[in-house]
Design a protein around this motif. Structure first.
Motif, PDB file in Angstrom:
ATOM      1  N   MET A 287       4.443 -34.590  21.355  1.00 53.06           N
ATOM      2  CA  MET A 287       5.712 -35.128  21.942  1.00 53.06           C
ATOM      3  C   MET A 287       5.298 -35.435  23.377  1.00 53.06           C
ATOM      4  SD  MET A 287       9.430 -33.609  22.725  1.00 53.06           S
ATOM      5  CE  MET A 287      10.239 -34.803  21.624  1.00 53.06           C
ATOM      6  N   ARG A 288       5.637 -36.595  23.777  1.00 50.65           N
ATOM      7  CA  ARG A 288       5.248 -37.014  25.096  1.00 50.65           C
ATOM      8  C   ARG A 288       5.952 -36.354  26.454  1.00 50.65           C
ATOM      9  NH1 ARG A 288       7.552 -42.211  24.731  1.00 50.65           N
ATOM     10  NH2 ARG A 288       7.623 -42.116  27.002  1.00 50.65           N
ATOM     11  N   LYS A 289       5.401 -36.274  27.204  1.00 55.40           N
ATOM     12  CA  LYS A 289       5.846 -35.660  28.453  1.00 55.40           C
ATOM     13  C   LYS A 289       7.115 -35.897  29.035  1.00 55.40           C
ATOM     14  CE  LYS A 289       1.873 -33.246  30.675  1.00 55.40           C
ATOM     15  NZ  LYS A 289       1.305 -33.270  31.988  1.00 55.40           N
ATOM     16  N   ASN A 290       7.440 -37.343  28.920  1.00 51.90           N
ATOM     17  CA  ASN A 290       8.546 -37.931  29.622  1.00 51.90           C
ATOM     18  C   ASN A 290       9.747 -37.655  28.830  1.00 51.90           C
ATOM     19  OD1 ASN A 290       8.026 -39.093  31.593  1.00 51.90           O
ATOM     20  ND2 ASN A 290       6.957 -41.192  30.691  1.00 51.90           N
ATOM     21  N   ALA A 291       9.597 -37.409  27.295  1.00 54.68           N
ATOM     22  CA  ALA A 291      10.571 -36.977  26.295  1.00 54.68           C
ATOM     23  C   ALA A 291      11.071 -35.465  26.866  1.00 54.68           C
ATOM     24  CB  ALA A 291      10.223 -36.997  24.988  1.00 54.68           C
ATOM     25  N   LEU A 292      10.106 -34.734  27.140  1.00 52.42           N
ATOM     26  CA  LEU A 292      10.532 -33.366  27.615  1.00 52.42           C
ATOM     27  C   LEU A 292      11.390 -33.296  29.002  1.00 52.42           C
ATOM     28  CD1 LEU A 292       7.068 -31.602  26.539  1.00 52.42           C
ATOM     29  CD2 LEU A 292       9.297 -31.300  25.578  1.00 52.42           C
ATOM     30  N   LEU A 293      10.656 -34.357  29.965  1.00 48.95           N
ATOM     31  CA  LEU A 293      11.295 -34.437  31.231  1.00 48.95           C
ATOM     32  C   LEU A 293      12.819 -34.722  31.001  1.00 48.95           C
ATOM     33  CD1 LEU A 293       8.533 -35.539  33.198  1.00 48.95           C
ATOM     34  CD2 LEU A 293       9.452 -33.247  33.248  1.00 48.95           C
ATOM     35  N   ASP A 294      13.190 -35.745  29.961  1.00 49.48           N
ATOM     36  CA  ASP A 294      14.251 -36.400  29.782  1.00 49.48           C
ATOM     37  C   ASP A 294      15.166 -35.291  29.040  1.00 49.48           C
ATOM     38  OD1 ASP A 294      13.372 -38.804  30.525  1.00 49.48           O
ATOM     39  OD2 ASP A 294      13.257 -39.695  28.322  1.00 49.48           O
ATOM     40  N   ALA A 295      14.689 -34.308  28.384  1.00 51.72           N
ATOM     41  CA  ALA A 295      15.594 -33.450  27.984  1.00 51.72           C
ATOM     42  C   ALA A 295      16.041 -32.443  28.907  1.00 51.72           C
ATOM     43  CB  ALA A 295      14.933 -32.374  26.713  1.00 51.72           C
ATOM     44  N   ALA A 296      15.051 -32.052  29.765  1.00 55.38           N
ATOM     45  CA  ALA A 296      15.464 -31.302  30.990  1.00 55.38           C
ATOM     46  C   ALA A 296      16.266 -31.765  31.812  1.00 55.38           C
ATOM     47  CB  ALA A 296      13.995 -31.021  31.703  1.00 55.38           C
ATOM     48  N   GLU A 297      16.032 -33.097  32.379  1.00 58.97           N
ATOM     49  CA  GLU A 297      17.309 -33.846  33.153  1.00 58.97           C
ATOM     50  C   GLU A 297      18.638 -33.816  32.508  1.00 58.97           C
ATOM     51  OE1 GLU A 297      16.015 -37.614  34.272  1.00 58.97           O
ATOM     52  OE2 GLU A 297      14.407 -37.349  35.139  1.00 58.97           O
ATOM     53  N   SER A 298      18.666 -33.943  31.263  1.00 58.95           N
ATOM     54  CA  SER A 298      20.137 -34.137  30.597  1.00 58.95           C
ATOM     55  C   SER A 298      20.667 -32.765  30.670  1.00 58.95           C
ATOM     56  CB  SER A 298      20.022 -34.651  29.115  1.00 58.95           C
ATOM     57  OG  SER A 298      19.303 -33.688  28.273  1.00 58.95           O
ATOM     58  N   LEU A 299      20.060 -31.631  30.374  1.00 60.88           N
ATOM     59  CA  LEU A 299      20.485 -30.266  30.476  1.00 60.88           C
ATOM     60  C   LEU A 299      20.835 -30.183  31.763  1.00 60.88           C
ATOM     61  CD1 LEU A 299      18.072 -28.192  28.252  1.00 60.88           C
ATOM     62  CD2 LEU A 299      20.414 -28.105  28.070  1.00 60.88           C
ATOM     63  N   LEU A 300      20.324 -30.429  32.987  1.00 62.55           N
ATOM     64  CA  LEU A 300      20.524 -30.184  34.370  1.00 62.55           C
ATOM     65  C   LEU A 300      21.629 -31.069  34.563  1.00 62.55           C
ATOM     66  CD1 LEU A 300      17.209 -30.408  36.170  1.00 62.55           C
ATOM     67  CD2 LEU A 300      18.636 -28.264  36.237  1.00 62.55           C
ATOM     68  N   SER A 301      21.819 -32.197  34.229  1.00 64.78           N
ATOM     69  CA  SER A 301      22.988 -33.027  34.425  1.00 64.78           C
ATOM     70  C   SER A 301      24.318 -32.702  33.797  1.00 64.78           C
ATOM     71  CB  SER A 301      22.618 -34.567  34.148  1.00 64.78           C
ATOM     72  OG  SER A 301      21.590 -35.313  34.968  1.00 64.78           O
ATOM     73  N   GLU A 302      24.318 -32.181  32.708  1.00 62.31           N
ATOM     74  CA  GLU A 302      25.183 -31.894  31.846  1.00 62.31           C
ATOM     75  C   GLU A 302      26.001 -30.445  32.008  1.00 62.31           C
ATOM     76  OE1 GLU A 302      24.328 -32.361  27.806  1.00 62.31           O
ATOM     77  OE2 GLU A 302      23.691 -34.399  28.183  1.00 62.31           O
ATOM     78  N   GLN A 303      24.824 -29.400  32.221  1.00 60.77           N
ATOM     79  CA  GLN A 303      25.362 -28.206  32.204  1.00 60.77           C
ATOM     80  C   GLN A 303      24.726 -27.284  33.744  1.00 60.77           C
ATOM     81  OE1 GLN A 303      23.806 -26.237  28.713  1.00 60.77           O
ATOM     82  NE2 GLN A 303      24.304 -27.936  27.682  1.00 60.77           N
ATOM     83  N   GLY A 304      24.011 -27.884  34.532  1.00 54.45           N
ATOM     84  CA  GLY A 304      23.647 -27.372  35.750  1.00 54.45           C
ATOM     85  C   GLY A 304      22.329 -26.367  35.439  1.00 54.45           C
ATOM     86  N   THR A 305      22.018 -25.755  36.788  1.00 60.01           N
ATOM     87  CA  THR A 305      20.874 -25.286  36.941  1.00 60.01           C
ATOM     88  C   THR A 305      20.608 -23.962  36.060  1.00 60.01           C
ATOM     89  OG1 THR A 305      21.444 -24.071  38.782  1.00 60.01           O
ATOM     90  CG2 THR A 305      20.212 -26.106  39.468  1.00 60.01           C
ATOM     91  N   GLN A 306      21.676 -23.414  35.941  1.00 64.59           N
ATOM     92  CA  GLN A 306      21.696 -22.198  34.725  1.00 64.59           C
ATOM     93  C   GLN A 306      21.128 -22.418  33.500  1.00 64.59           C
ATOM     94  OE1 GLN A 306      24.429 -23.701  36.175  1.00 64.59           O
ATOM     95  NE2 GLN A 306      25.598 -23.935  34.265  1.00 64.59           N
TER      96      GLN A 306
END
Length: 173
Positions: A1-20
């Motif tokens: 898996m590409r790093k950017n796809a992992l970063l996209d997943a992390a960004e979506s989690l942060l945007s939708e659910q916050g840092t916790q």
């Protein structure tokens, strides 16, 4: 898996659910990979956050660069245009920035952003006819970004367009 796809997943989690919600297990699950697959690219949560911060800084630098031309004082106009593209563009990217910056509360994780701020706001432009006005306009753009991050919807698209025009007009005096 590409790093950017992992970063996209992390960004979506942060945007939708916050840092916790930003855990390695949650990012791996969101990306559809094993935790080991994630750890191969990002061995710690801190490494993941550092990569997120680095990516948004690079994206903003690229956006500024896309607006640079050869007119006097072009850097600040490019900075303002890039800022408003992030505030008003289709993706409303300021939300992603806000979430990532909230995750980077550790001074070590925030260090690249601090360095970028020094570069963006201390940018020497020898062609700038009024460096003080340019600094004021960049600071106003930065402040607007901060306000919109904390109070989305405070300004509608028409108001934001008017603010952008006014900031750019201040640079043309």
């Amino acid at each position: 898996m590409r790093k950017n796809a992992l970063l996209d997943a992390a960004e979506s989690l942060l945007s939708e659910q916050g840092t916790q919600a930003l855990t390695l297990a949650a990012v791996a699950d969101r990306a559809g990979v094993s935790k080991g697959g994630l750890l191969y690219h990002f061995p710690t949560k801190e490494a993941l956050v550092q990569a997120l911060v680095g990516r948004v800084i690079e994206d903003f630098d690229d956006l500024i660069g896309s607006y640079i031309d050869d007119t006097p004082g072009a850097y600040t106009r490019a900075y303002v245009r890039a800022t408003f593209e992030i505030l008003t563009g289709e993706a409303r990217a300021y939300r992603r920035w806000s979430a990532i910056m909230a995750a980077a509360t550790d001074p070590e994780l925030a260090a690249p952003l601090n360095a970028a701020m020094r570069r963006w706001h201390g940018h020497p432009d020898p062609s700038d006819p009024d460096p003080a006005a340019s600094a004021i306009v960049r600071l106003a753009a930065e402040g607007l970004w901060e306000v919109v991050s904390h109070a989305p919807g405070l300004y509608d698209d028409e108001q934001l367009a008017a603010l952008e025009r006014r900031m750019l007009a201040l640079l043309d005096r």
